[in-house]
Design a protein around this motif. Structure first.
Motif, PDB file in Angstrom:
ATOM      1  N   THR A 167      -6.520   8.397   6.637  1.00 51.98           N
ATOM      2  CA  THR A 167      -6.443   7.110   5.977  1.00 51.98           C
ATOM      3  C   THR A 167      -6.714   7.302   4.487  1.00 51.98           C
ATOM      4  O   THR A 167      -6.797   8.438   4.001  1.00 51.98           O
ATOM      5  N   ASP A 168      -6.854   6.190   3.758  1.00 56.97           N
ATOM      6  CA  ASP A 168      -7.122   6.281   2.330  1.00 56.97           C
ATOM      7  C   ASP A 168      -8.597   6.010   2.054  1.00 56.97           C
ATOM      8  O   ASP A 168      -9.361   5.665   2.964  1.00 56.97           O
ATOM      9  N   THR A 169      -8.977   6.132   0.800  1.00 57.25           N
ATOM     10  CA  THR A 169     -10.385   5.997   0.436  1.00 57.25           C
ATOM     11  C   THR A 169     -10.852   4.541   0.440  1.00 57.25           C
ATOM     12  O   THR A 169     -12.024   4.278   0.152  1.00 57.25           O
ATOM     13  N   ARG A 183      -9.924  11.220   4.485  1.00 52.29           N
ATOM     14  CA  ARG A 183      -9.611  10.152   3.531  1.00 52.29           C
ATOM     15  C   ARG A 183      -8.932  10.762   2.320  1.00 52.29           C
ATOM     16  O   ARG A 183      -9.437  11.713   1.742  1.00 52.29           O
ATOM     17  N   HIS A 188       0.826  -1.225   0.000  1.00 53.09           N
ATOM     18  CA  HIS A 188       0.000   0.000   0.000  1.00 53.09           C
ATOM     19  C   HIS A 188       0.855   1.269   0.000  1.00 53.09           C
ATOM     20  O   HIS A 188       0.494   2.263   0.634  1.00 53.09           O
ATOM     21  N   VAL A 248      -3.334   3.070   6.816  1.00 52.78           N
ATOM     22  CA  VAL A 248      -4.144   2.645   5.679  1.00 52.78           C
ATOM     23  C   VAL A 248      -5.437   1.982   6.149  1.00 52.78           C
ATOM     24  O   VAL A 248      -5.567   1.587   7.307  1.00 52.78           O
ATOM     25  N   HIS A 249      -6.379   1.855   5.223  1.00 52.59           N
ATOM     26  CA  HIS A 249      -7.712   1.357   5.563  1.00 52.59           C
ATOM     27  C   HIS A 249      -7.700  -0.060   6.122  1.00 52.59           C
ATOM     28  O   HIS A 249      -8.608  -0.452   6.834  1.00 52.59           O
ATOM     29  N   GLN A 279      -0.845   4.658  -1.188  1.00 55.77           N
ATOM     30  CA  GLN A 279      -1.792   5.150  -0.181  1.00 55.77           C
ATOM     31  C   GLN A 279      -1.061   5.722   1.026  1.00 55.77           C
ATOM     32  O   GLN A 279      -1.422   6.785   1.551  1.00 55.77           O
ATOM     33  N   LYS A 280      -0.038   5.021   1.495  1.00 61.64           N
ATOM     34  CA  LYS A 280       0.720   5.485   2.647  1.00 61.64           C
ATOM     35  C   LYS A 280       1.402   6.820   2.367  1.00 61.64           C
ATOM     36  O   LYS A 280       1.492   7.682   3.251  1.00 61.64           O
ATOM     37  N   ARG A 308       0.329   9.198   0.302  1.00 57.95           N
ATOM     38  CA  ARG A 308      -0.689  10.260   0.340  1.00 57.95           C
ATOM     39  C   ARG A 308      -1.082  10.576   1.781  1.00 57.95           C
ATOM     40  O   ARG A 308      -1.265  11.742   2.155  1.00 57.95           O
ATOM     41  N   ILE A 309      -1.242   9.537   2.585  1.00 53.98           N
ATOM     42  CA  ILE A 309      -1.597   9.720   3.990  1.00 53.98           C
ATOM     43  C   ILE A 309      -0.524  10.539   4.710  1.00 53.98           C
ATOM     44  O   ILE A 309      -0.831  11.436   5.497  1.00 53.98           O
TER      45      ILE A 309
END
Length: 253
Positions: free
Chosen positions: A231-233, A252, A75, A208-209, A78-79, A81-82
């Protein structure tokens, strides 16, 4: 090979590789894909894996914790962006705690370098990331270094941390749930995290989610202790709303 042996083999493979795929498992164990899907469903019901489209990944628990190296492969977009969104919440904080783990390490990389900042951390990786930043003072907590995460624990770390008043703590966790709060497998790690929460004026969780709904052995904070959750979407908007009702802003990205 009986059903239990096959499921143990699936779980071992997931933990070694970070994830498993139905097609590969069916070929390896010479069974139908539907059999593997049933195995994964059973392992998920026992809280050992989390299903994905076409496979599954292991859930960290009291008896299992992924290594820092493994976390750097999962991930990652995603990480990243978070981490950027978390760094944007810095505000006027002058002293910051950055937790152990790969996502907090990315947060450290995203922190601004053009202003004075004091960063306290138990993570050797975080300290290394920030060591050459001219305007950032890094305080590395002492203690026993855990090989799994390259972070310090035990009373040396917690005593040092207890002496600080920290403006903002970036906290990670192996699991976060509305019922059990933030959890992690190791009691020594949990105590460092708990002390960071106690020492900080503001706390932000970044993860992350896949962390949501997961429950590990040691509780160290409640969701209501957090100012924000990032977190992510992959976390649904409905579930994000349920967490926000406990107090924190849920972002998100």
């Amino acid at each position: 090979m009986d059903t239990e042996e096959r499921r143990r083999g699936i779980l071992d493979t997931a933990r070694q590789n970070g994830s498993v795929e139905v097609n590969a498992l069916a070929a390896r164990f010479a069974v139908a894909k539907e059999t593997i899907r049933r195995d994964l469903t059973t392992l998920e019901e026992h809280g050992l894996v989390r299903r994905t489209h076409g496979g599954a990944y292991p859930v960290e628990s009291a008896g299992f914790e992924t290594t820092l190296a493994m976390r750097t492969t999962r991930h990652v977009p995603q990480k990243s962006r978070i981490a950027v969104a978390a760094a944007d919440l810095l505000g006027d904080a002058e002293t910051v705690f950055v937790d152990e783990g790969f996502t907090p390490q990315l947060v450290a990389e995203a922190l601004p370098r053009d202003r004075p900042l004091t960063v306290v951390t138990a993570s050797l990786a975080v300290a290394t990331v920030l060591a050459d930043a001219e305007r950032i003072a890094v305080l590395l907590l002492g203690g026993r270094v855990r090989g799994q995460t390259l972070a310090t624990v035990d009373h040396w770390a917690t005593r040092m941390l207890a002496g600080f008043v920290i403006d903002l703590a970036y906290i990670g966790a192996n699991g976060i749930s509305r019922e059990y709060g933030l959890t992690t497998p190791d009691p020594a790690v949990a105590e460092v995290k708990a002390q960071a929460v106690r020492s900080a004026r503001r706390c932000v969780f970044a993860g992350v989610h896949t962390k949501f709904g997961a429950v590990s052995f040691c509780r160290f904070a409640e969701v209501g202790d957090l100012e924000a959750v990032i977190t992510d979407t992959g976390l649904s908007s409905a579930e994000a709303q349920r967490y926000s009702l406990l107090g924190p802003q849920v972002i998100r990205v």
